[in-house]
Design an enzyme around this catalytic site. Structure first.
Site: not given
Length: 195
Positions: A76, A174, A176
């Site tokens: 990001c 992102h 994750e």
């Protein structure tokens, strides 16, 4: 050793947990010796480029990040910090990728939600990933599509979703927070050698 860089301007818990779910034991640190000794380094970021660069410089991390030769992944804002310059805060960034960051030209900002990737170039980071996969984005600024773009996405206009040069790679989304597809990408970064 896998390091998640403690820049003081990121929510590290979700990335920490995502790496642990892959069976790894990441270390969150700002210690220069630990960072230099790491096998892989994550550069996460949340907020503005100016605040993030101020924090990185206040922790004396700038020179170390520029000298790393092991794989580094920016996520990001962390991806944007890999570039030369950000128009968000009119600030010089790390300069590891010769690109600039500017605001998205879109009717609604921030761009927040799930998007697919397009124009995916061959790279080990994409093993097991294709244009049917979805990834989670939250951003208002972007890197325009250019020579270092490995994949793009679109919100109002096309933009770089993944960029790379030498040992560094960045994802605007992102991984994750991107479910199975994001986990595959993180595992590729952790286990495969970059091109």
């Amino acid at each position: 050793m896998i390091v998640i860089l403690d820049t003081g301007c990121a929510n590290l818990r979700s990335l920490f947990n995502a790496v642990k779910r892959l069976g790894k034991e990441p270390v969150v640190t700002k210690d220069l010796a630990t960072i230099k000794a790491a096998r892989r380094v994550f550069l996460p970021g949340v907020g503005t480029a100016g605040a993030a660069m101020n924090s990185i410089e206040a922790r004396d991390l700038t020179a170390t990040l520029r000298e790393l030769t092991q794989p580094v992944m920016g996520i990001c804002l962390g991806m944007q910090l890999l570039t030369r310059y950000s128009h968000e805060s009119n600030v010089n960034c790390l300069g590891l990728i010769d690109a600039e960051v500017r605001e998205l030209d879109a009717p609604r900002l921030p761009h927040m939600g799930w998007n697919q990737l397009s124009c995916i170039k061959p790279h080990p980071i994409f093993d097991g990933i294709d244009e049917n996969d979805w990834f989670y984005f939250v951003h208002s600024f972007m890197v325009p599509v250019g020579p270092y773009t490995l994949a793009q996405s679109e919100h109002g206009e096309p933009f770089s979703a993944v960029i790379a040069h030498n040992n560094v790679i960045g994802s605007q989304f992102h991984p994750e927070r991107s479910g199975k597809s994001g986990a595959i990408m993180l595992q590729n970064f952790l286990e495969k050698e970059p091109c």
